[in-house]
Write a protein that holds these residues in place. Sequence first.
Motif, PDB file in Angstrom:
ATOM      1  N   GLN A  54       0.827  -1.203   0.000  1.00  0.00           N
ATOM      2  CA  GLN A  54       0.000   0.000   0.000  1.00  0.00           C
ATOM      3  C   GLN A  54       0.859   1.249   0.000  1.00  0.00           C
ATOM      4  O   GLN A  54       0.579   2.208  -0.719  1.00  0.00           O
ATOM      5  N   SER A  55       1.941   1.243   0.805  1.00  0.00           N
ATOM      6  CA  SER A  55       2.836   2.401   0.838  1.00  0.00           C
ATOM      7  C   SER A  55       3.539   2.588  -0.495  1.00  0.00           C
ATOM      8  O   SER A  55       3.707   3.712  -0.972  1.00  0.00           O
ATOM      9  N   ALA A  56       3.964   1.461  -1.102  1.00  0.00           N
ATOM     10  CA  ALA A  56       4.625   1.558  -2.402  1.00  0.00           C
ATOM     11  C   ALA A  56       3.678   2.139  -3.446  1.00  0.00           C
ATOM     12  O   ALA A  56       4.080   2.959  -4.282  1.00  0.00           O
ATOM     13  N   ALA A  57       2.403   1.713  -3.401  1.00  0.00           N
ATOM     14  CA  ALA A  57       1.425   2.257  -4.342  1.00  0.00           C
ATOM     15  C   ALA A  57       1.229   3.749  -4.110  1.00  0.00           C
ATOM     16  O   ALA A  57       1.121   4.530  -5.064  1.00  0.00           O
ATOM     17  N   PHE A  58       1.196   4.155  -2.840  1.00  0.00           N
ATOM     18  CA  PHE A  58       1.039   5.582  -2.530  1.00  0.00           C
ATOM     19  C   PHE A  58       2.216   6.385  -3.065  1.00  0.00           C
ATOM     20  O   PHE A  58       2.043   7.468  -3.652  1.00  0.00           O
TER      21      PHE A  58
ATOM     22  N   LEU B  33       4.509  10.075  -7.114  1.00  0.00           N
ATOM     23  CA  LEU B  33       5.503  10.390  -8.137  1.00  0.00           C
ATOM     24  C   LEU B  33       4.843  10.667  -9.480  1.00  0.00           C
ATOM     25  O   LEU B  33       5.215  11.616 -10.188  1.00  0.00           O
ATOM     26  N   ILE B  34       3.846   9.846  -9.839  1.00  0.00           N
ATOM     27  CA  ILE B  34       3.149  10.059 -11.117  1.00  0.00           C
ATOM     28  C   ILE B  34       2.423  11.398 -11.109  1.00  0.00           C
ATOM     29  O   ILE B  34       2.426  12.135 -12.096  1.00  0.00           O
ATOM     30  N   THR B  35       1.791  11.719  -9.964  1.00  0.00           N
ATOM     31  CA  THR B  35       1.091  13.006  -9.852  1.00  0.00           C
ATOM     32  C   THR B  35       2.054  14.172 -10.023  1.00  0.00           C
ATOM     33  O   THR B  35       1.757  15.150 -10.729  1.00  0.00           O
ATOM     34  N   MET B  36       3.225  14.079  -9.381  1.00  0.00           N
ATOM     35  CA  MET B  36       4.221  15.143  -9.507  1.00  0.00           C
ATOM     36  C   MET B  36       4.692  15.282 -10.948  1.00  0.00           C
ATOM     37  O   MET B  36       4.887  16.393 -11.447  1.00  0.00           O
TER      38      MET B  36
ATOM     39  N   ILE C  24       2.948  14.537 -13.645  1.00  0.00           N
ATOM     40  CA  ILE C  24       1.861  15.126 -14.431  1.00  0.00           C
ATOM     41  C   ILE C  24       1.793  16.626 -14.195  1.00  0.00           C
ATOM     42  O   ILE C  24       1.646  17.436 -15.130  1.00  0.00           O
ATOM     43  N   ILE C  25       1.911  17.035 -12.918  1.00  0.00           N
ATOM     44  CA  ILE C  25       1.882  18.472 -12.591  1.00  0.00           C
ATOM     45  C   ILE C  25       3.041  19.188 -13.257  1.00  0.00           C
ATOM     46  O   ILE C  25       2.886  20.281 -13.827  1.00  0.00           O
ATOM     47  N   SER C  26       4.238  18.583 -13.193  1.00  0.00           N
ATOM     48  CA  SER C  26       5.413  19.206 -13.812  1.00  0.00           C
ATOM     49  C   SER C  26       5.234  19.327 -15.320  1.00  0.00           C
ATOM     50  O   SER C  26       5.566  20.366 -15.919  1.00  0.00           O
ATOM     51  N   LEU C  27       4.696  18.283 -15.948  1.00  0.00           N
ATOM     52  CA  LEU C  27       4.473  18.328 -17.389  1.00  0.00           C
ATOM     53  C   LEU C  27       3.450  19.385 -17.759  1.00  0.00           C
ATOM     54  O   LEU C  27       3.636  20.145 -18.727  1.00  0.00           O
ATOM     55  N   ALA C  28       2.366  19.471 -16.970  1.00  0.00           N
ATOM     56  CA  ALA C  28       1.342  20.482 -17.240  1.00  0.00           C
ATOM     57  C   ALA C  28       1.912  21.885 -17.088  1.00  0.00           C
ATOM     58  O   ALA C  28       1.610  22.788 -17.887  1.00  0.00           O
ATOM     59  N   TRP C  29       2.752  22.076 -16.070  1.00  0.00           N
ATOM     60  CA  TRP C  29       3.365  23.398 -15.878  1.00  0.00           C
ATOM     61  C   TRP C  29       4.274  23.754 -17.047  1.00  0.00           C
ATOM     62  O   TRP C  29       4.275  24.898 -17.516  1.00  0.00           O
ATOM     63  N   LEU C  30       5.059  22.773 -17.534  1.00  0.00           N
ATOM     64  CA  LEU C  30       5.934  23.046 -18.675  1.00  0.00           C
ATOM     65  C   LEU C  30       5.125  23.405 -19.915  1.00  0.00           C
ATOM     66  O   LEU C  30       5.481  24.337 -20.657  1.00  0.00           O
ATOM     67  N   ILE C  31       4.036  22.668 -20.145  1.00  0.00           N
ATOM     68  CA  ILE C  31       3.190  22.974 -21.304  1.00  0.00           C
ATOM     69  C   ILE C  31       2.610  24.379 -21.178  1.00  0.00           C
ATOM     70  O   ILE C  31       2.618  25.161 -22.141  1.00  0.00           O
ATOM     71  N   PHE C  32       2.100  24.711 -19.979  1.00  0.00           N
ATOM     72  CA  PHE C  32       1.543  26.049 -19.756  1.00  0.00           C
ATOM     73  C   PHE C  32       2.604  27.119 -19.967  1.00  0.00           C
ATOM     74  O   PHE C  32       2.362  28.166 -20.589  1.00  0.00           O
TER      75      PHE C  32
END
Length: 322
Positions: free
Chosen positions: A194-198, A203-206, A208-216
Amino acid sequence: MVLPRGVGLALLLAALGCPRAAWPLVWYSAWVSTVYTEPGTNRTVRSSAESGLYGDASPKQSVQGLVGIPRGGAPGRMEGCAPDVEYEVPAPPARSAGAPFPAWIALVARGGCSLQHKIGHAVRRRAAAVVVYNEPRFGNTTLPASHLGTSHTVVIMVAHPKGMEILEPVQRGIPVKMAISVGRQHKQEFISGQSAAFVAIALITMMIISLAWLIFFYIQRFLHTRSQFGNQRDRKETVKAIGQLQLHIVNRKDKGLDVDAENCAICIENFQPKDTVRVLPCKHVFHRHCIDPWLLDHRTCPMCKLDIIKALGYWIFKRASF
């Protein structure tokens, strides 16, 4: 004390879903105590530190004896890998003839062959335990090494400095008595699924956020560059259009312009003879040096807010058609 190098790797592999059985969950440190007497001064030299780690398959028990090293003691022969290796064990001179030889502990260097072979050669020479010291070329850390098939022999590992500390007097022929005892138990809990999944989701969320910020960021940069290019192009067109506005030199005989009563709405000064003025399509008159910068920035008449470019375009078209 240096923690085992394999523990960090085990933690990473567990997080990635590797089988737990391949990596130790528990390991034990070892107290290593030595004592010997300097022959020239009769000074007793003692050392004791929790500086060793028991091997995975080693019995976790205490043992003591004199330290023995591969015969010759040369750096290349300290690994104890030769099948016919002989050990030198300096013995106290007070030992009576015919008395059984005291228990002894083999001191060997890491490398050259598998740990199982080192242990097997030493045990065949009746070693009570095996101490393996690390070499700097391997990273000079201690780790609970695996040595399957030798589970009846106490095996510990020490770092290179500790090995050199023990080896030096033995190479000078001084009997060194060593005692090995069990130290602390150490446990390593793996990251749960469960911790590994969290962690993976975080990491995936970070990412995605980083990619969205770069695109913006790059979209904004593109729009800003395009806007600047458009503004420069509009400014050039505005300069051309302003050049089409009517210029006039003021004199007292101008009809429809009372030079004593009329003034420039921008600088609030009366028009004087020989002043250069512009006449806008809306018929408002201004000093040339007042109205040109205004039109570059605003493109509208300061008085009636008429869009000069639009009006001028229609006006220029009308003039050109006649």
